[in-house]
Design a protein around this motif. Sequence first.
Motif, PDB file in Angstrom:
ATOM      1  N   MET A  24      47.319  11.866  51.501  1.00 15.85           N
ATOM      2  CA  MET A  24      48.022  11.864  50.213  1.00 15.85           C
ATOM      3  C   MET A  24      47.633  10.705  49.304  1.00 15.85           C
ATOM      4  O   MET A  24      47.120   9.687  49.750  1.00 15.85           O
ATOM      5  CB  MET A  24      49.542  11.860  50.434  1.00 15.85           C
ATOM      6  CG  MET A  24      50.084  10.613  51.081  1.00 15.85           C
ATOM      7  SD  MET A  24      51.900  10.693  51.289  1.00 15.85           S
ATOM      8  CE  MET A  24      52.042  11.853  52.650  1.00 15.85           C
ATOM      9  N   VAL A  25      47.910  10.907  48.025  1.00 11.78           N
ATOM     10  CA  VAL A  25      47.681   9.905  46.986  1.00 11.78           C
ATOM     11  C   VAL A  25      48.734   8.794  47.104  1.00 11.78           C
ATOM     12  O   VAL A  25      49.883   9.059  47.459  1.00 11.78           O
ATOM     13  CB  VAL A  25      47.781  10.578  45.596  1.00 11.78           C
ATOM     14  CG1 VAL A  25      47.737   9.554  44.469  1.00 11.78           C
ATOM     15  CG2 VAL A  25      46.662  11.603  45.440  1.00 11.78           C
ATOM     16  N   HIS A  26      48.309   7.559  46.818  1.00 11.54           N
ATOM     17  CA  HIS A  26      49.253   6.449  46.708  1.00 11.54           C
ATOM     18  C   HIS A  26      48.919   5.647  45.458  1.00 11.54           C
ATOM     19  O   HIS A  26      47.878   5.869  44.829  1.00 11.54           O
ATOM     20  CB  HIS A  26      49.179   5.545  47.944  1.00 11.54           C
ATOM     21  CG  HIS A  26      49.689   6.191  49.190  1.00 11.54           C
ATOM     22  ND1 HIS A  26      51.002   6.557  49.362  1.00 11.54           N
ATOM     23  CD2 HIS A  26      49.052   6.569  50.332  1.00 11.54           C
ATOM     24  CE1 HIS A  26      51.161   7.104  50.560  1.00 11.54           C
ATOM     25  NE2 HIS A  26      49.994   7.143  51.172  1.00 11.54           N
ATOM     26  N   GLU A  27      49.813   4.692  45.124  1.00 10.25           N
ATOM     27  CA  GLU A  27      49.535   3.801  44.002  1.00 10.25           C
ATOM     28  C   GLU A  27      50.126   2.435  44.308  1.00 10.25           C
ATOM     29  O   GLU A  27      51.007   2.303  45.163  1.00 10.25           O
ATOM     30  CB  GLU A  27      50.111   4.355  42.698  1.00 10.25           C
ATOM     31  CG  GLU A  27      51.628   4.347  42.634  1.00 10.25           C
ATOM     32  CD  GLU A  27      52.158   4.911  41.319  1.00 10.25           C
ATOM     33  OE1 GLU A  27      51.391   5.530  40.561  1.00 10.25           O
ATOM     34  OE2 GLU A  27      53.359   4.712  41.060  1.00 10.25           O
ATOM     35  N   LEU A  28      49.615   1.434  43.600  1.00 15.44           N
ATOM     36  CA  LEU A  28      50.136   0.069  43.770  1.00 15.44           C
ATOM     37  C   LEU A  28      50.801  -0.381  42.484  1.00 15.44           C
ATOM     38  O   LEU A  28      50.155  -0.415  41.429  1.00 15.44           O
ATOM     39  CB  LEU A  28      48.997  -0.897  44.104  1.00 15.44           C
ATOM     40  CG  LEU A  28      49.363  -2.389  44.070  1.00 15.44           C
ATOM     41  CD1 LEU A  28      50.370  -2.740  45.151  1.00 15.44           C
ATOM     42  CD2 LEU A  28      48.118  -3.247  44.190  1.00 15.44           C
TER      43      LEU A  28
ATOM     44  N   ALA B  66      54.603  -2.285  45.661  1.00 15.01           N
ATOM     45  CA  ALA B  66      55.259  -1.025  46.003  1.00 15.01           C
ATOM     46  C   ALA B  66      54.479   0.182  45.489  1.00 15.01           C
ATOM     47  O   ALA B  66      53.720   0.092  44.529  1.00 15.01           O
ATOM     48  CB  ALA B  66      56.669  -0.994  45.399  1.00 15.01           C
ATOM     49  N   CYS B  67      54.688   1.292  46.166  1.00 20.69           N
ATOM     50  CA  CYS B  67      54.213   2.586  45.682  1.00 20.69           C
ATOM     51  C   CYS B  67      55.406   3.297  45.064  1.00 20.69           C
ATOM     52  O   CYS B  67      56.439   3.448  45.713  1.00 20.69           O
ATOM     53  CB  CYS B  67      53.631   3.404  46.833  1.00 20.69           C
ATOM     54  SG  CYS B  67      53.041   5.041  46.327  1.00 20.69           S
ATOM     55  N   LEU B  68      55.258   3.718  43.813  1.00 20.33           N
ATOM     56  CA  LEU B  68      56.386   4.292  43.079  1.00 20.33           C
ATOM     57  C   LEU B  68      56.280   5.809  42.920  1.00 20.33           C
ATOM     58  O   LEU B  68      56.988   6.389  42.090  1.00 20.33           O
ATOM     59  CB  LEU B  68      56.495   3.636  41.699  1.00 20.33           C
ATOM     60  CG  LEU B  68      56.695   2.120  41.697  1.00 20.33           C
ATOM     61  CD1 LEU B  68      56.809   1.607  40.259  1.00 20.33           C
ATOM     62  CD2 LEU B  68      57.931   1.725  42.493  1.00 20.33           C
TER      63      LEU B  68
ATOM     64  N   ASP C 175      59.793  10.357  47.923  1.00 14.99           N
ATOM     65  CA  ASP C 175      59.866   9.116  47.154  1.00 14.99           C
ATOM     66  C   ASP C 175      59.284   8.006  48.031  1.00 14.99           C
ATOM     67  O   ASP C 175      59.904   7.610  49.017  1.00 14.99           O
ATOM     68  CB  ASP C 175      61.331   8.843  46.811  1.00 14.99           C
ATOM     69  CG  ASP C 175      61.518   7.592  45.956  1.00 14.99           C
ATOM     70  OD1 ASP C 175      60.843   6.563  46.240  1.00 14.99           O
ATOM     71  OD2 ASP C 175      62.336   7.628  45.030  1.00 14.99           O
ATOM     72  N   HIS C 176      58.103   7.540  47.675  1.00 14.64           N
ATOM     73  CA  HIS C 176      57.398   6.607  48.558  1.00 14.64           C
ATOM     74  C   HIS C 176      58.134   5.273  48.704  1.00 14.64           C
ATOM     75  O   HIS C 176      58.155   4.683  49.783  1.00 14.64           O
ATOM     76  CB  HIS C 176      55.982   6.378  48.048  1.00 14.64           C
ATOM     77  CG  HIS C 176      55.120   7.613  48.153  1.00 14.64           C
ATOM     78  ND1 HIS C 176      53.783   7.567  48.452  1.00 14.64           N
ATOM     79  CD2 HIS C 176      55.427   8.936  48.007  1.00 14.64           C
ATOM     80  CE1 HIS C 176      53.292   8.800  48.486  1.00 14.64           C
ATOM     81  NE2 HIS C 176      54.271   9.640  48.201  1.00 14.64           N
ATOM     82  N   PHE C 177      58.741   4.787  47.619  1.00 18.29           N
ATOM     83  CA  PHE C 177      59.501   3.528  47.682  1.00 18.29           C
ATOM     84  C   PHE C 177      60.649   3.662  48.678  1.00 18.29           C
ATOM     85  O   PHE C 177      60.855   2.807  49.535  1.00 18.29           O
ATOM     86  CB  PHE C 177      60.036   3.195  46.285  1.00 18.29           C
ATOM     87  CG  PHE C 177      60.642   1.823  46.159  1.00 18.29           C
ATOM     88  CD1 PHE C 177      59.860   0.720  45.824  1.00 18.29           C
ATOM     89  CD2 PHE C 177      61.998   1.629  46.353  1.00 18.29           C
ATOM     90  CE1 PHE C 177      60.419  -0.544  45.694  1.00 18.29           C
ATOM     91  CE2 PHE C 177      62.570   0.369  46.226  1.00 18.29           C
ATOM     92  CZ  PHE C 177      61.782  -0.715  45.901  1.00 18.29           C
TER      93      PHE C 177
ATOM     94  N   GLY D 211      59.963   3.371  52.238  1.00 14.82           N
ATOM     95  CA  GLY D 211      59.657   2.023  52.719  1.00 14.82           C
ATOM     96  C   GLY D 211      58.295   1.513  52.325  1.00 14.82           C
ATOM     97  O   GLY D 211      57.824   0.517  52.883  1.00 14.82           O
ATOM     98  N   MET D 212      57.659   2.180  51.345  1.00 18.02           N
ATOM     99  CA  MET D 212      56.309   1.788  50.972  1.00 18.02           C
ATOM    100  C   MET D 212      56.354   0.628  49.977  1.00 18.02           C
ATOM    101  O   MET D 212      56.123   0.774  48.758  1.00 18.02           O
ATOM    102  CB  MET D 212      55.554   2.980  50.396  1.00 18.02           C
ATOM    103  CG  MET D 212      54.056   2.718  50.339  1.00 18.02           C
ATOM    104  SD  MET D 212      53.113   4.208  50.157  1.00 18.02           S
ATOM    105  CE  MET D 212      51.483   3.461  50.015  1.00 18.02           C
ATOM    106  N   LYS D 213      56.690  -0.563  50.517  1.00 16.18           N
ATOM    107  CA  LYS D 213      56.838  -1.770  49.697  1.00 16.18           C
ATOM    108  C   LYS D 213      56.806  -2.970  50.627  1.00 16.18           C
ATOM    109  O   LYS D 213      57.100  -2.855  51.815  1.00 16.18           O
ATOM    110  CB  LYS D 213      58.183  -1.739  48.962  1.00 16.18           C
ATOM    111  CG  LYS D 213      59.361  -1.651  49.913  1.00 16.18           C
ATOM    112  CD  LYS D 213      60.657  -1.334  49.206  1.00 16.18           C
ATOM    113  CE  LYS D 213      61.733  -1.040  50.236  1.00 16.18           C
ATOM    114  NZ  LYS D 213      62.945  -0.484  49.679  1.00 16.18           N
TER     115      LYS D 213
HETATM  116 CU   LIG Z   1      52.585   6.015  48.256  1.00 23.65          CU
END
Ligand SMILES: [Cu+2]
Length: 153
Positions: free
Chosen positions: A83-87, A127-129, A140-142, A145-147
């Motif tokens: 999957m796609v992620h972002e910073l 974080a990934c938002l 919801d990535h945040f 726990g993606m932070k």
């Molecule tokens: Cu993500």
Amino acid sequence: MLARIPFRLSLACLALTGAAFVAAACGDDDDGGNSEDASFRITKKAPNDTVKVDMIEFKMMPDKPSVAAGPTKFIATNTSTTMVHELAVLRVKDDGTFENTGEVEDVAIGKSGEIVLDLPAGKYVLACLLVPGEAGSTVDHFKEGMKIDFEVK
Ligand SMILES: [Cu+2]
């Protein structure tokens, strides 16, 4: 670099082409209530330091826990195979809310992106938002726990 909200809103507007309520719908902020993206701290200054951040579901893994204040390059690499992620580099304000200082958006599987931000000292969260409906995400990535805490000294 005010691209994020206008770009996504324009996509939403395109999707709604022909609907009578386009104008009203496109006036809404779809970004979770944080409307401070316009304060992005993107800079063209040469960075003093570089932070490499590996992203995988659902973890942010910077190669260092802190940097000195000033221009810093973030290189965000999506090591996911699914999957796609972002910073997003979020500064924790005195009242505990976040200022979004800048983002490397929608990094494809196996790809990297980078951004240089001129950051004042303080507490930060990397974080990934991504939220359901964005970049193919269903969660919801945040909230997953993606932070991770980060510091600028
Ligand atoms: Cu993500």
